[in-house]
Enzyme design. Sequence first.
Site, mmCIF file in Angstrom:
data_model
loop_
_atom_site.group_PDB
_atom_site.id
_atom_site.type_symbol
_atom_site.label_atom_id
_atom_site.label_comp_id
_atom_site.label_asym_id
_atom_site.label_seq_id
_atom_site.Cartn_x
_atom_site.Cartn_y
_atom_site.Cartn_z
ATOM 1 N N HIS A 1 -129.432 1.086 6.641
ATOM 2 C CA HIS A 1 -128.198 0.338 6.391
ATOM 3 C C HIS A 1 -127.408 0.156 7.689
ATOM 4 C CE1 HIS A 1 -124.689 -0.710 3.697
ATOM 5 N NE2 HIS A 1 -124.057 -0.406 4.821
ATOM 6 N N GLU A 2 -127.212 1.237 8.399
ATOM 7 C CA GLU A 2 -126.400 1.178 9.609
ATOM 8 C C GLU A 2 -127.128 0.439 10.739
ATOM 9 O OE1 GLU A 2 -123.411 1.742 9.009
ATOM 10 O OE2 GLU A 2 -123.634 2.960 7.205
#
Length: 187
Positions: A89-90
């Site tokens: 996600h990051e």
Amino acid sequence: MANNPSQNPRPGSRTVKECNDRIRRSLQTPMVKLLREHLEKAGCGIGDNFFKAVDCDMKIGGGYVPGKGIIVCANHLRSQGLVDEVVMHELIHAYDECRAANLNWSNCAHQACSEIRANHLSGNCHFKRELLRGNLNLKGQGKECVRRRAMMSVMCNPRCSEVMAKGAIEAVWDLCYNDTKPFDRAP
């Protein structure tokens, strides 16, 4: 964001050392390797020190700190799968910032787009994850999850009210949900 290390962790939570070990394992997964390769090709290569496990006060899995790296919240992630999702996600946020020269994280629409992409492409909204959260709708649950989680993230931006966050998500939805770069399709 960082906790006092002397505080007792939640039951089932992991230590920073254990989380750093899990981050190292995440860096070896095919999807993370692909993202890192595309970041490198785009001129935004990152080293292993770009990732840091910490204890977090807020009940979040992690965060991308523009220009600095990715934090993973050791005290809120109980499994390798959750660490893998947070890292993915990051990294999608890092990739979005790399490829968009004018990305402004305080702009509700810019953040909404990256949140839509990150939630769609990272596994955060896979069917199994949603079932574990108690979201049992079969039809359209993935898209609903992406909207819900993007909304939560954008509303954390002090410049984005609930109305602004909702408007931003709607305005960029089609373009950003369908943008699966660097993948050929959503994983």
